[in-house]
Design a protein around this motif. Structure first.
Motif, short mmCIF file in Angstrom:
data_model
loop_
_atom_site.label_atom_id
_atom_site.label_comp_id
_atom_site.label_asym_id
_atom_site.label_seq_id
_atom_site.Cartn_x
_atom_site.Cartn_y
_atom_site.Cartn_z
N ILE A 176 29.45 118.23 90.47
CA ILE A 176 30.58 118.73 91.27
C ILE A 176 30.07 119.46 92.52
N VAL A 177 28.95 120.16 92.40
CA VAL A 177 28.36 120.82 93.58
C VAL A 177 27.96 119.75 94.61
N ALA A 178 27.39 118.64 94.11
CA ALA A 178 26.98 117.56 95.02
C ALA A 178 28.18 116.95 95.74
N LEU A 179 29.35 117.03 95.12
CA LEU A 179 30.55 116.46 95.73
C LEU A 179 31.21 117.42 96.73
N ASP A 180 30.62 118.58 96.90
CA ASP A 180 31.22 119.60 97.78
C ASP A 180 31.57 119.07 99.18
N PRO A 181 30.65 118.31 99.85
CA PRO A 181 31.03 117.84 101.19
C PRO A 181 32.28 116.96 101.17
N ILE A 182 32.43 116.16 100.12
CA ILE A 182 33.61 115.27 100.03
C ILE A 182 34.87 116.11 99.78
N PHE A 183 34.76 117.07 98.85
CA PHE A 183 35.91 117.93 98.55
C PHE A 183 36.31 118.72 99.79
N LYS A 200 35.91 117.86 102.83
CA LYS A 200 36.53 116.95 103.78
C LYS A 200 38.00 116.67 103.40
N ILE A 201 38.20 116.39 102.12
CA ILE A 201 39.57 116.10 101.65
C ILE A 201 40.42 117.37 101.67
N GLY A 202 39.77 118.49 101.37
CA GLY A 202 40.49 119.76 101.26
C GLY A 202 40.52 120.20 99.81
N TYR A 203 39.97 121.37 99.53
CA TYR A 203 39.91 121.85 98.14
C TYR A 203 41.30 121.99 97.51
N ASP A 204 42.26 122.38 98.34
CA ASP A 204 43.62 122.56 97.81
C ASP A 204 44.19 121.25 97.28
N ARG A 205 43.80 120.16 97.95
CA ARG A 205 44.34 118.86 97.55
C ARG A 205 43.66 118.32 96.29
N VAL A 206 42.39 118.66 96.09
CA VAL A 206 41.70 118.14 94.89
C VAL A 206 41.88 119.06 93.68
N GLU A 207 42.38 120.25 93.92
CA GLU A 207 42.53 121.23 92.83
C GLU A 207 43.32 120.66 91.65
N ARG A 208 44.47 120.09 91.95
CA ARG A 208 45.37 119.64 90.88
C ARG A 208 44.75 118.52 90.03
N PRO A 209 44.28 117.42 90.66
CA PRO A 209 43.70 116.36 89.82
C PRO A 209 42.46 116.82 89.04
N ILE A 210 41.61 117.63 89.67
CA ILE A 210 40.41 118.08 88.97
C ILE A 210 40.80 119.01 87.81
N ALA A 211 41.78 119.89 88.05
CA ALA A 211 42.23 120.80 86.99
C ALA A 211 42.80 120.01 85.81
N LEU A 212 43.47 118.89 86.12
CA LEU A 212 44.05 118.07 85.05
C LEU A 212 42.95 117.43 84.19
N VAL A 213 41.92 116.91 84.87
CA VAL A 213 40.80 116.31 84.14
C VAL A 213 40.10 117.38 83.30
N GLU A 214 39.85 118.52 83.95
CA GLU A 214 39.18 119.63 83.25
C GLU A 214 39.97 120.05 82.01
N LYS A 215 41.26 120.16 82.18
CA LYS A 215 42.11 120.58 81.07
C LYS A 215 42.03 119.57 79.92
N GLY A 216 42.11 118.29 80.25
CA GLY A 216 42.06 117.25 79.23
C GLY A 216 40.77 117.30 78.43
N VAL A 217 39.65 117.33 79.16
CA VAL A 217 38.34 117.29 78.49
C VAL A 217 38.11 118.56 77.68
N LYS A 218 38.39 119.70 78.31
CA LYS A 218 38.05 120.97 77.65
C LYS A 218 39.02 121.37 76.54
N THR A 219 40.26 120.89 76.62
CA THR A 219 41.19 121.18 75.53
C THR A 219 40.71 120.42 74.29
#
Ligand code: SF4
Length: 193
Positions: free
Chosen positions: A26-33, A35-54
């Protein structure tokens, strides 16, 4: 999910390794995030994180993951949500006083930490109180963003040091020193040209 938690604790070292790799990715993906905007990737990443970690940890998405400091046992599963060790009510068998069917998250945490590479030292660190305003946000993104910012700061500091050292180095340079001989191939080519 309780069974999955017990499974993770027994393999805490493997999960510690996986966790570090996920963080690096995820740190390596920082330049891409960025560029897209952290606010915009927050929701999808949080959803994946929630699924895996739950599934694996019974994660409650507190937004400040401390699994690497708690033997891979999520402290938010403690009915009292204690982040710095057990209360005084742990049963002798290691089970919770509030939920007698569940092992105390700190009994599990201690066991998990004993399997981990850095676990025994990290579980002794005092953790700050949980910040409720981060509830539901992606811990992965927040930590990775912080690490990426820190890495950028270090790189910028190294560049500044070099830039500042350069004029000093130029002053020391023997400007009247004779130039080194050109390599034979270069002189031949020039004469022939
Ligand atoms: S510490 Fe927070 S983010 Fe980490 S598994 Fe527990 S609830 Fe989820």
């Amino acid at each position: 999910m309780y069974r999955a938690r017990l499974f993770v604790i027994r393999r805490a070292r493997t999960f510690e390794w996986i966790y570090k790799r996920v963080e690096q990715a995820i740190v390596a993906l920082d330049p891409i995030f960025a560029k897209i905007g952290y606010d915009r990737v927050e929701r999808p990443i949080a959803l994946v994180e929630k699924g895996v970690k739950t599934l694996l940890f019974d994660c409650k998405m507190c937004g400040q993951c401390v699994l690497s400091s708690t033997g891979m046992s999520c402290p938010m599963n403690c009915p009292k949500q204690l982040r710095n060790g057990p209360c005084g009510g742990v049963r002798q068998s290691g089970y919770c006083e509030v939920k007698p069917e569940m092992k105390c998250v700190w009994t599990l945490g201690w066991e998990g930490a004993s399997h981990m590479k850095d676990g025994a030292a990290k579980i002794r660190e005092v953790l700050p109180p949980v910040d409720r305003s981060l509830q539901g946000s992606s811990s992965w993104l927040r930590v990775s963003r912080e690490i990426a910012a820190l890495n950028r700061e270090k790189r910028d500091a190294a560049r500044t040091t070099l830039a500042e050292a350069f004029p000093g180095a130029r002053l020391q340079e023997p400007s009247t020193a004779p130039l080194a001989d050109e390599p034979p191939k270069a002189t031949t080519t020039r004469r022939g040209a």
